[in-house]
Design a protein around this motif. Structure first.
Motif: not given
Lengths: 306, 215
Positions: A246-266
């Motif tokens: 569960a910790l690994s999945v949460a970490a992976g999803l946070l990395v994805v979410a951070g990147g997606w928000v960044l690209k949307f803002i860019l």
């Protein structure tokens, strides 16, 4: 008809681009992550189920992004014209690579042949790179054309791919591999460093004040949610805390979410146009010429910003 | 070789927007779309303030970033320096709009007219459905330039083959001609004035020269 009236300062100063909306952003968001995921799937050596799941997810992500773009273009029934300008257009190159990605990826999904899995990974990386170059080729948007935008887009695509890989691996026998988790920390560290370099480069090299304001406001949250938190979760997982998957999945999803928000803002919010610049204001009457002007840009002492 | 350019004397422009209106009349652009426009720039702080009028349009760059990114080859650079769009090839992806640092391109995704969806008779007569949902911009009145090749008239000299904005300018701020011809009006103007091109540092080599002082 009730149309907003553009005031003159809106026409003079750089303004947010309005032509590429969320559908175009979705192509960079989903397509980049899909390309990164295909690459890491080729390198990770997961079990058969996880490999198939990862390849399928990568292809679905890329297809979703391209579908969004198809709905955005003005003349969708002419979409095949996109293949006409391979010599210089990165959009054409992206479309060509996409054909290869779906061909190699589809066969890899069916056969799991190592050579095809590897080829789909290489093509996934090429697709990601093409997307980064599409943005960078747009000279009208200063925050895109900055040279550091290419490594930033590639790095975040790779990080998102690694994040998805961790999620997929959690459902296979490779879930316990510490190498994948350690790799995620390395990749998000690289992304954070490139982000810092990009922002510093934009601040010094020049971008409209509006773009800098948005990117500077984004930075701390992006670093915290997309990097620090997932790194802590991964460390906790590696340290043997319970619920490692569960910790690994949460970490992976946070990395994805951070990147997606960044690209949307860019793509949507920090994409300010160049605006205008006058090296000299004209001589009027008997007075001297006026100084240079560049509305909407912050002046940096000792540098010629025009 | 021929390379058509425009010179704009910022000392002469009075911001009357006649060129804007002439362009709309000549090219029948939809409401809200101005291929040629004149920006009104206020600079300085009271009491040292200035007001400058800046005519803007497609710069017909020698190294056009819009042409480089266009995936369909709809945007091309002609031998005479004009940057053209083939509306039948364009897919309306807007990549060229993003690539243009001069904000010269626009896309209208649905036909609309001065009073809503129903065109006035004059609008209906000149409505071109090929221009809906594709990229468009100033063409330097390309049909007139092409006519010059047939009739033997000289763009920039004969009004019939000169862009509408240049013809309409009440103060003589705008000139059009072949910069490769040392005897052309634009070559003579550039030789006798100080001038600049906008965003030259981007490597676009724009074909519009802004004059700001005598040499």
């Amino acid at each position: 008809m009730n149309k907003p009236i553009k005031k003159m300062p809106d026409l003079v100063s750089p303004r947010q681009q309005r032509n590429w909306d969320w559908r175009a952003a979705a192509n960079f968001i989903a397509g980049g992550a899909g390309g990164g995921l295909l690459l890491f799937t080729a390198l990770a050596g997961l079990d058969a189920f996880a490999t198939r799941a990862a390849i399928l997810l990568g292809l679905v992500l890329i297809a979703s992004g391209l579908t969004c773009v198809w709905f955005e273009i003005g003349r969708p029934w002419r979409a095949l014209n996109v293949y006409k300008h391979f010599a210089t257009s990165w959009m054409t190159r992206e479309a060509v690579v996409a054909v290869g990605v779906f061909g190699a990826g589809g066969l890899a999904f069916l056969t799991l042949a190592p050579s095809l899995v590897f080829l789909s990974g290489v093509l996934g990386l090429t697709f990601l790179y093409s997307q980064a170059r599409i943005l960078a080729a747009n000279k009208g948007i200063p925050s895109w054309r900055h040279p550091a935008s290419v490594p930033l887009m590639v790095a975040t695509g790779l990080a998102e791919g690694a994040g998805f890989l961790v999620v997929v691996a959690a459902f296979g026998t490779s879930a316990t591999s510490p190498w994948i988790l350690a790799g995620l920390i390395v990749i998000v560290s690289v992304r954070a460093w490139i982000w810092k370099t990009y922002l510093a480069g934009l601040t010094v090299g020049g971008a409209p004040e509006g773009a800098l304001r948005i990117l500077n406001a984004t930075g701390p949250r992006f670093v915290l949610v997309g990097h620090v938190l997932p790194a802590l979760l991964v460390v906790a997982a590696l340290a043997g805390m319970p619920a490692r998957a569960a910790l690994s999945v949460a970490a992976g999803l946070l990395v994805v979410a951070g990147g997606w928000v960044l690209k949307f803002i860019l793509v949507r919010r920090a994409a300010f146009t160049q605006g205008l610049a006058l090296r000299h204001l004209p001589v009027r009457g008997q007075g001297p010429a006026g100084p240079a002007t560049k509305p909407g840009w912050k002046t940096i002492a000792g540098t010629n910003r025009v | 070789m021929t390379r058509y350019v425009t010179t704009i004397d910022l000392r002469r422009c009075v911001g009357c927007q006649t060129c804007t209106a002439a362009c709309k009349g000549a090219n029948a652009t939809p409401p809200g779309i101005q291929w040629r426009r004149v920006l009104d720039i206020e600079t300085g702080e009271f009491p040292d303030v200035r007001r400058t009028f800046l005519p803007m349009a497609c710069m017909h760059c020698a190294n056009p970033p819009c042409e480089e990114v266009c995936p369909t080859k709809a945007t091309t650079k002609r031998a005479d320096g004009l940057v053209a769009i083939d509306y039948d090839l364009c897919i309306g992806c807007a990549n060229c709009v993003m690539a243009c640092p001069y904000d010269a391109r626009s896309i209208v995704h649905a036909a609309h007219f001065s009073y809503g969806d129903k065109p006035l008779p004059s609008e209906a007569m000149r409505f071109d459905p090929a221009r809906v949902a594709v990229s468009m911009k100033c063409t330097f009145c390309v049909d007139r330039i092409d006519e010059a090749a047939v009739t033997g008239r000289i763009p920039g000299v004969h009004p019939e083959v000169t862009p509408a904005c240049v013809n309409s300018c009440i103060s003589g701020a705008m000139e059009f001609g072949d910069i490769e011809d040392p005897e052309s009006n634009v070559s003579r103007l550039l030789a006798g004035t100080q001038h600049f091109r906008m965003h030259e540092e981007l490597g676009t080599e724009p074909g519009v020269y802004y004059l700001w002082d005598q040499s």
